[in-house]
Design a protein around this motif. Structure first.
Motif, PDB file in Angstrom:
ATOM      1  N   UNK A  10       0.859  -1.174   0.000  1.00 46.63           N
ATOM      2  CA  UNK A  10       0.000   0.000   0.000  1.00 46.63           C
ATOM      3  C   UNK A  10       0.905   1.236   0.000  1.00 46.63           C
ATOM      4  N   UNK A  11       0.550   2.234  -0.805  1.00 47.51           N
ATOM      5  CA  UNK A  11       1.316   3.476  -0.786  1.00 47.51           C
ATOM      6  C   UNK A  11       1.001   4.239   0.503  1.00 47.51           C
ATOM      7  N   UNK A  12       1.995   4.949   1.016  1.00 49.71           N
ATOM      8  CA  UNK A  12       1.830   5.646   2.289  1.00 49.71           C
ATOM      9  C   UNK A  12       0.700   6.670   2.218  1.00 49.71           C
ATOM     10  N   UNK A  13       0.551   7.391   1.116  1.00 51.81           N
ATOM     11  CA  UNK A  13      -0.527   8.381   1.029  1.00 51.81           C
ATOM     12  C   UNK A  13      -1.876   7.702   1.187  1.00 51.81           C
ATOM     13  N   UNK A  14      -2.019   6.475   0.632  1.00 52.57           N
ATOM     14  CA  UNK A  14      -3.270   5.734   0.786  1.00 52.57           C
ATOM     15  C   UNK A  14      -3.467   5.332   2.248  1.00 52.57           C
ATOM     16  N   UNK A  15      -2.403   4.846   2.875  1.00 52.48           N
ATOM     17  CA  UNK A  15      -2.490   4.423   4.278  1.00 52.48           C
ATOM     18  C   UNK A  15      -2.883   5.608   5.164  1.00 52.48           C
ATOM     19  N   UNK A  16      -2.302   6.777   4.915  1.00 52.05           N
ATOM     20  CA  UNK A  16      -2.654   7.966   5.700  1.00 52.05           C
ATOM     21  C   UNK A  16      -4.140   8.276   5.569  1.00 52.05           C
ATOM     22  N   UNK A  17      -4.641   8.248   4.348  1.00 47.69           N
ATOM     23  CA  UNK A  17      -6.059   8.574   4.129  1.00 47.69           C
ATOM     24  C   UNK A  17      -6.962   7.505   4.732  1.00 47.69           C
ATOM     25  N   UNK A  18      -6.576   6.241   4.618  1.00 52.63           N
ATOM     26  CA  UNK A  18      -7.363   5.158   5.215  1.00 52.63           C
ATOM     27  C   UNK A  18      -7.421   5.335   6.730  1.00 52.63           C
ATOM     28  N   UNK A  19      -6.285   5.680   7.333  1.00 49.18           N
ATOM     29  CA  UNK A  19      -6.261   5.933   8.781  1.00 49.18           C
ATOM     30  C   UNK A  19      -7.224   7.064   9.145  1.00 49.18           C
ATOM     31  N   UNK A  20      -7.238   8.111   8.357  1.00 51.44           N
ATOM     32  CA  UNK A  20      -8.141   9.238   8.628  1.00 51.44           C
ATOM     33  C   UNK A  20      -9.604   8.816   8.530  1.00 51.44           C
ATOM     34  N   UNK A  72     -12.191   8.712  11.762  1.00 48.29           N
ATOM     35  CA  UNK A  72     -13.465   9.441  11.760  1.00 48.29           C
ATOM     36  C   UNK A  72     -14.624   8.523  12.133  1.00 48.29           C
ATOM     37  N   UNK A  73     -14.518   7.255  11.787  1.00 45.17           N
ATOM     38  CA  UNK A  73     -15.590   6.303  12.076  1.00 45.17           C
ATOM     39  C   UNK A  73     -15.470   5.717  13.483  1.00 45.17           C
ATOM     40  N   UNK A  94      -9.070  14.239  18.831  1.00 47.24           N
ATOM     41  CA  UNK A  94      -7.892  14.861  18.254  1.00 47.24           C
ATOM     42  C   UNK A  94      -7.214  13.870  17.306  1.00 47.24           C
ATOM     43  N   UNK A  95      -6.816  14.333  16.116  1.00 51.28           N
ATOM     44  CA  UNK A  95      -6.249  13.438  15.110  1.00 51.28           C
ATOM     45  C   UNK A  95      -4.979  12.741  15.598  1.00 51.28           C
ATOM     46  N   UNK A  96      -4.100  13.460  16.277  1.00 52.07           N
ATOM     47  CA  UNK A  96      -2.862  12.829  16.757  1.00 52.07           C
ATOM     48  C   UNK A  96      -3.158  11.718  17.764  1.00 52.07           C
ATOM     49  N   UNK A  97      -4.063  11.990  18.701  1.00 56.21           N
ATOM     50  CA  UNK A  97      -4.413  10.969  19.693  1.00 56.21           C
ATOM     51  C   UNK A  97      -5.130   9.800  19.030  1.00 56.21           C
ATOM     52  N   UNK A  98      -5.950  10.080  18.043  1.00 60.68           N
ATOM     53  CA  UNK A  98      -6.632   9.015  17.300  1.00 60.68           C
ATOM     54  C   UNK A  98      -5.624   8.102  16.612  1.00 60.68           C
ATOM     55  N   UNK A  99      -4.602   8.704  16.014  1.00 64.16           N
ATOM     56  CA  UNK A  99      -3.597   7.906  15.316  1.00 64.16           C
ATOM     57  C   UNK A  99      -2.854   6.994  16.294  1.00 64.16           C
ATOM     58  N   UNK A 100      -2.564   7.508  17.479  1.00 60.17           N
ATOM     59  CA  UNK A 100      -1.865   6.703  18.480  1.00 60.17           C
ATOM     60  C   UNK A 100      -2.746   5.524  18.908  1.00 60.17           C
ATOM     61  N   UNK A 101      -4.033   5.793  19.136  1.00 60.85           N
ATOM     62  CA  UNK A 101      -4.958   4.718  19.497  1.00 60.85           C
ATOM     63  C   UNK A 101      -5.092   3.706  18.369  1.00 60.85           C
ATOM     64  N   UNK A 130       7.066   9.501   6.402  1.00 62.05           N
ATOM     65  CA  UNK A 130       5.969  10.335   5.912  1.00 62.05           C
ATOM     66  C   UNK A 130       4.583   9.917   6.392  1.00 62.05           C
ATOM     67  N   UNK A 131       4.507   8.834   7.147  1.00 60.64           N
ATOM     68  CA  UNK A 131       3.220   8.393   7.682  1.00 60.64           C
ATOM     69  C   UNK A 131       2.882   9.171   8.935  1.00 60.64           C
ATOM     70  N   UNK A 132       1.906   8.714   9.668  1.00 60.95           N
ATOM     71  CA  UNK A 132       1.571   9.350  10.942  1.00 60.95           C
ATOM     72  C   UNK A 132       2.495   8.790  12.013  1.00 60.95           C
ATOM     73  N   UNK A 133       3.372   9.618  12.526  1.00 56.70           N
ATOM     74  CA  UNK A 133       4.325   9.154  13.543  1.00 56.70           C
ATOM     75  C   UNK A 133       3.592   8.722  14.805  1.00 56.70           C
ATOM     76  N   UNK A 134       2.439   9.324  15.084  1.00 53.94           N
ATOM     77  CA  UNK A 134       1.662   8.921  16.250  1.00 53.94           C
ATOM     78  C   UNK A 134       1.149   7.488  16.092  1.00 53.94           C
ATOM     79  N   UNK A 135       0.840   7.083  14.878  1.00 59.32           N
ATOM     80  CA  UNK A 135       0.431   5.704  14.598  1.00 59.32           C
ATOM     81  C   UNK A 135       1.582   4.759  14.948  1.00 59.32           C
TER      82      UNK A 135
END
Length: 184
Positions: free
Chosen positions: A46-56, A60-61, A67-74, A139-144
């Motif tokens: 999977x390309x990182x840009x796709x993974x970032x958007x999928x995480x977002x 949201x669901x 908070x987006x950063x806390x969501x990524x960590x969770x 380039x991904x979410x470092x919090x993830x």
């Protein structure tokens, strides 16, 4: 985003399994429409840009209004839990427990390189139960990544885990980060 920034599909499969959204047809359709990623028939990487958007989309669901950063960590923690329920994940959990926390953290750059097909990572012990983990060109979410790291270290038996993230500013113009990881 550069096509060389790839991760193995296992990361996305684990995330969907961990969130309980693996069979969510509505989410699968939204992901396909938004990113072109077919979660029902995933490509090997999977390309990182796709993974970032999928995480977002998943954040949201699953964690609406957070908070987006806390969501990524969770989501990082949830992803590891989902992976731990797979056949490969059960093997990894057995290895993690056999290694213990220190050996696991020392070898974490190799573990990450097996999933994330980009960047450079290193680990250095600062003192017992205190390590520095460097993530270069991330380039991904470092919090993830932080959430995954916390979950993996917890699975090794560590307690009272603390992971602080620091962005490294340098002339490279890459996204570089330093984790300081402590545990009991």
């Amino acid at each position: 985003m550069d096509n060389t920034y790839l991760l193995k599909k296992d990361a996305m499969v684990a995330l969907l399994a961990g969130t309980g959204l693996k069979d969510d047809a509505e989410l699968a359709a939204a992901i396909l429409q938004d990113t072109g990623y077919d979660s029902q028939n995933p490509s090997p990487e999977v390309e990182v840009w796709q993974a970032r958007r999928i995480l977002e989309l998943i954040a949201a669901r699953v964690l609406p209004g957070e908070d987006l950063q806390e969501s990524m960590r969770k989501l990082g923690k949830i992803s590891f839990e989902g992976y731990g329920n797979s056949a490969a994940g059960k093997i990894l959990l057995a290895v993690i427990k056999a290694w213990g926390t220190g050996r696991l953290v020392k070898n974490s750059p190799l573990v990450y390189q097996g999933i994330f097909r980009y960047g450079e990572r290193s680990a250095r012990e600062l003192e017992p139960n205190r390590w520095e983990l460097l993530h270069y060109d991330e380039p991904g979410y470092i919090e993830f990544m932080a959430g995954i790291t916390e979950a993996v270290v917890s699975a090794s038996g560590a307690q009272n885990i603390r992971l602080d993230i620091e962005k490294i500013e340098d002339e490279s113009k890459r996204d570089n980060y330093r984790f300081e990881l402590n545990w009991e």
